[in-house]
Design a protein around this motif. Sequence first.
Motif, PDB file in Angstrom:
ATOM      1  N   LEU A 241      46.211  16.976 118.634  1.00 30.08           N
ATOM      2  CA  LEU A 241      46.946  16.987 118.103  1.00 30.08           C
ATOM      3  C   LEU A 241      47.695  16.797 117.725  1.00 30.08           C
ATOM      4  N   THR A 242      47.833  18.665 117.813  1.00 25.58           N
ATOM      5  CA  THR A 242      49.110  19.469 117.027  1.00 25.58           C
ATOM      6  C   THR A 242      49.890  19.648 118.655  1.00 25.58           C
ATOM      7  N   ASP A 243      49.164  18.826 119.742  1.00 29.56           N
ATOM      8  CA  ASP A 243      50.040  19.624 121.030  1.00 29.56           C
ATOM      9  C   ASP A 243      50.675  17.831 121.427  1.00 29.56           C
ATOM     10  N   LYS A 244      49.977  16.429 120.797  1.00 32.41           N
ATOM     11  CA  LYS A 244      50.875  15.934 121.384  1.00 32.41           C
ATOM     12  C   LYS A 244      51.657  15.372 119.677  1.00 32.41           C
ATOM     13  N   PHE A 245      51.432  15.544 118.260  1.00 34.31           N
ATOM     14  CA  PHE A 245      52.674  15.342 118.097  1.00 34.31           C
ATOM     15  C   PHE A 245      52.831  16.229 117.060  1.00 34.31           C
ATOM     16  N   GLY A 246      52.888  17.627 117.008  1.00 27.62           N
ATOM     17  CA  GLY A 246      53.320  19.054 117.181  1.00 27.62           C
ATOM     18  C   GLY A 246      54.590  19.081 118.888  1.00 27.62           C
ATOM     19  N   GLN A 247      53.593  19.757 119.487  1.00 30.14           N
ATOM     20  CA  GLN A 247      54.455  19.993 120.617  1.00 30.14           C
ATOM     21  C   GLN A 247      54.941  19.164 121.427  1.00 30.14           C
ATOM     22  N   HIS A 248      54.698  17.835 121.363  1.00 28.07           N
ATOM     23  CA  HIS A 248      55.348  16.743 121.521  1.00 28.07           C
ATOM     24  C   HIS A 248      55.023  16.880 123.460  1.00 28.07           C
ATOM     25  N   LEU A 249      53.646  16.768 123.574  1.00 26.21           N
ATOM     26  CA  LEU A 249      52.892  17.085 124.837  1.00 26.21           C
ATOM     27  C   LEU A 249      52.178  15.697 124.985  1.00 26.21           C
ATOM     28  N   PRO A 250      51.641  14.410 125.640  1.00 32.07           N
ATOM     29  CA  PRO A 250      51.539  13.565 125.574  1.00 32.07           C
ATOM     30  C   PRO A 250      50.586  13.967 126.475  1.00 32.07           C
ATOM     31  N   LEU A 251      49.509  12.366 126.212  1.00 33.17           N
ATOM     32  CA  LEU A 251      47.942  13.092 126.299  1.00 33.17           C
ATOM     33  C   LEU A 251      47.498  12.935 128.034  1.00 33.17           C
ATOM     34  N   ASN A 252      48.749  12.307 128.426  1.00 30.11           N
ATOM     35  CA  ASN A 252      48.282  12.700 130.171  1.00 30.11           C
ATOM     36  C   ASN A 252      48.770  13.790 130.857  1.00 30.11           C
ATOM     37  N   ARG A 253      49.784  14.336 130.108  1.00 28.76           N
ATOM     38  CA  ARG A 253      49.541  16.006 130.692  1.00 28.76           C
ATOM     39  C   ARG A 253      48.975  17.321 129.769  1.00 28.76           C
ATOM     40  N   GLN A 254      48.131  16.491 128.633  1.00 31.89           N
ATOM     41  CA  GLN A 254      46.977  17.153 128.603  1.00 31.89           C
ATOM     42  C   GLN A 254      45.692  16.857 128.503  1.00 31.89           C
ATOM     43  N   SER A 255      45.350  15.846 129.458  1.00 28.97           N
ATOM     44  CA  SER A 255      44.462  15.978 130.440  1.00 28.97           C
ATOM     45  C   SER A 255      43.878  16.457 131.460  1.00 28.97           C
ATOM     46  N   ASP A 256      45.707  16.437 132.476  1.00 26.39           N
ATOM     47  CA  ASP A 256      45.560  17.020 132.976  1.00 26.39           C
ATOM     48  C   ASP A 256      45.867  18.503 133.971  1.00 26.39           C
ATOM     49  N   ARG A 257      46.053  19.493 132.133  1.00 25.36           N
ATOM     50  CA  ARG A 257      45.766  20.740 132.478  1.00 25.36           C
ATOM     51  C   ARG A 257      44.345  21.105 131.610  1.00 25.36           C
ATOM     52  N   PHE A 258      43.802  19.971 131.179  1.00 24.23           N
ATOM     53  CA  PHE A 258      42.409  20.279 131.406  1.00 24.23           C
ATOM     54  C   PHE A 258      41.524  20.009 132.187  1.00 24.23           C
ATOM     55  N   ARG A 259      41.983  19.093 133.237  1.00 24.67           N
ATOM     56  CA  ARG A 259      41.644  19.540 134.392  1.00 24.67           C
ATOM     57  C   ARG A 259      42.114  20.504 135.051  1.00 24.67           C
ATOM     58  N   ARG A 260      42.744  21.215 134.658  1.00 25.61           N
ATOM     59  CA  ARG A 260      43.196  22.592 136.083  1.00 25.61           C
ATOM     60  C   ARG A 260      42.273  23.364 135.197  1.00 25.61           C
TER      61      ARG A 260
ATOM     62  N   ALA B 250      54.484   8.980 113.567  1.00 27.94           N
ATOM     63  CA  ALA B 250      54.685   9.010 112.179  1.00 27.94           C
ATOM     64  C   ALA B 250      53.594   9.574 111.056  1.00 27.94           C
ATOM     65  N   ALA B 251      52.508   9.236 111.443  1.00 23.85           N
ATOM     66  CA  ALA B 251      51.721   9.120 109.840  1.00 23.85           C
ATOM     67  C   ALA B 251      51.389  11.512 110.722  1.00 23.85           C
ATOM     68  N   MET B 252      50.986  10.817 111.516  1.00 24.72           N
ATOM     69  CA  MET B 252      50.338  12.722 112.057  1.00 24.72           C
ATOM     70  C   MET B 252      51.835  13.305 111.934  1.00 24.72           C
ATOM     71  N   ALA B 253      52.815  13.015 112.133  1.00 25.18           N
ATOM     72  CA  ALA B 253      53.927  13.744 111.611  1.00 25.18           C
ATOM     73  C   ALA B 253      53.900  14.116 110.446  1.00 25.18           C
ATOM     74  N   THR B 254      53.623  13.041 109.205  1.00 23.93           N
ATOM     75  CA  THR B 254      53.543  13.878 108.000  1.00 23.93           C
ATOM     76  C   THR B 254      52.756  15.111 107.383  1.00 23.93           C
ATOM     77  N   LEU B 255      51.647  15.129 108.574  1.00 26.06           N
ATOM     78  CA  LEU B 255      50.650  15.992 107.898  1.00 26.06           C
ATOM     79  C   LEU B 255      51.180  17.356 108.437  1.00 26.06           C
ATOM     80  N   ILE B 256      51.239  17.393 110.507  1.00 29.29           N
ATOM     81  CA  ILE B 256      51.359  18.414 110.641  1.00 29.29           C
ATOM     82  C   ILE B 256      52.961  18.921 109.604  1.00 29.29           C
ATOM     83  N   ASN B 257      53.898  18.716 109.906  1.00 32.75           N
ATOM     84  CA  ASN B 257      55.077  18.897 109.355  1.00 32.75           C
ATOM     85  C   ASN B 257      55.265  19.455 107.677  1.00 32.75           C
TER      86      ASN B 257
END
Length: 530
Positions: free
Chosen positions: A186-205, A476-483
């Motif tokens: 959640l933090t990487d996607k909505f706080g660091q703006h890393l899309p899930l497809n890139r996170q999936s690739d990183r986990f696979r590596r 927007a909802a997750m940005a409310t929590l993170i920020n």
Amino acid sequence: MILAERAARVEAEADAAQAKAAASGVEAMIAHLKLQIEKLRRELYGTRSERTARLLDQLEMQLEDAEAALSEDELAAEDAAAMTATVASFKLRRRGGRRPFPDHLPRERVVMPGPAACACCGSDRLRKLGEDITETLEVIPRQWKVIQTVREKFTCRDCEAITQPPAPFHATPRGFLGPNLLATILTDKFGQHLPLNRQSDRFRREGIDLSLSTLADQVGVCTSVLRPLHDLIEAHVLQAERLHGDDTTVPILARGKTVTGRIWTYVRDDRPFGGPAPPAALYYASRDRTAGHAERHLKDWTGILQADAYSGYNGLYDPSRLSGAIMPALCWAHSRRQFFELADIAAKARRRNKTAAISPIALEAVKRIDALFAIERVINGRDAAERLRVRQEQSAPLVADLEAWLREERQRLSRSAAVAQPIDYILRRWERFTGFLDDGRICLSNNAAERALRGFALGRKAWLFAGSERGADRAAAMATLINTAKLNDIDPQAWLADVLARIAGHPARRLHELLPWEWKRAAAPLSEAA
């Protein structure tokens, strides 16, 4: 023969897609996107063009939003069915079997102690019957592990009753990811703006196969689970006496093209005038920038709104408004920026040793406005009464001189002069600019809201657009929590991990204890003791 076989396979896939399209709602869209992504991946085995690769990213993000939206809807339907005895339990969509966790991951056994006596008859003559193991995938920095929660079974030799501890709560229903891993996603996607497809690739590596669909499913469920906290933060923000408001563009994918949507923010920050309330940021998403959005966001709110001169806010300032007129307070930093741009252009021209028309009026205006900000830096954090006293003594004479000087200079300028536009901007709204001289709660700038939107401005370069309107609302909802966590000097990842671990078993009447500022206050004694 190869081409014919490939064409036949494509036709079969198309037939399958048409059959799945008979299903209603989001499931049909997800099936269609999976088919399109599969086709594009086959094309990528040939020449890899930038256009094709970007199209693949677009489809993957659209699929991500659809999967997350469907998970939210399923969870809401389950909750609604559980609240009544007349409605049958919601039938979940059929999911593929979960792959077993890799054998190379270390296992940490957490054995839950068995009972000392039989819960049925009270006898202590228990014999171990077996055990059940629940595996949860968890992550620690740069290291993966699988936590095995062992629940030993015991049977009573006297009455043969079987006793076993209850199964542990997971952070999300049907989940198998630990709270720290979910918080990282959640933090990487909505706080660091890393899309899930890139996170999936990183986990696979790193040797972990977590598909885009799995990650999107968990994001959707987490958004639904954390919604009560978002609602509490929303209520806290809308209880403020003064708000900072602003918006920024967010491209939203719509039927193969993007529309220019908006992310709106309303920031409560009472620290400049010594207010005791903790700061918080509230975000909304919309498809356009019509005035109705701001009026809907602040429908029942009254107070001081610090914002730019956007005409969509004018309805909020109307005295005939049902809930009462909102008091406007414009941003001096915004007006200063218009003068500074003219002065900065001249400075660049001088550095390049080129002759350029220098606007001494713009430079003088910047100096005069900077004198006001110098006073504000001294009184920042003091109570409203003290701030007002200092402003009346020191700022008011400077503001009066600035107005007289601006009006005098404007009479000498032609309509086509470059500096005439920023002068007109400030003089036409002079009453709204000078409201800070009558209320110590008002700030000179709207920088709090601009800082709250900076992440979206930077993130647009990473994720290009939101995959759907639901996706923009979720962001927007997750940005409310993170920020909000960031505004309270809290690591949002650590806070989300703890909240996700506790929220399933936390009493609803004490949900406010999980808010960032309450969580920080409760964690402070533990940190000091450590």
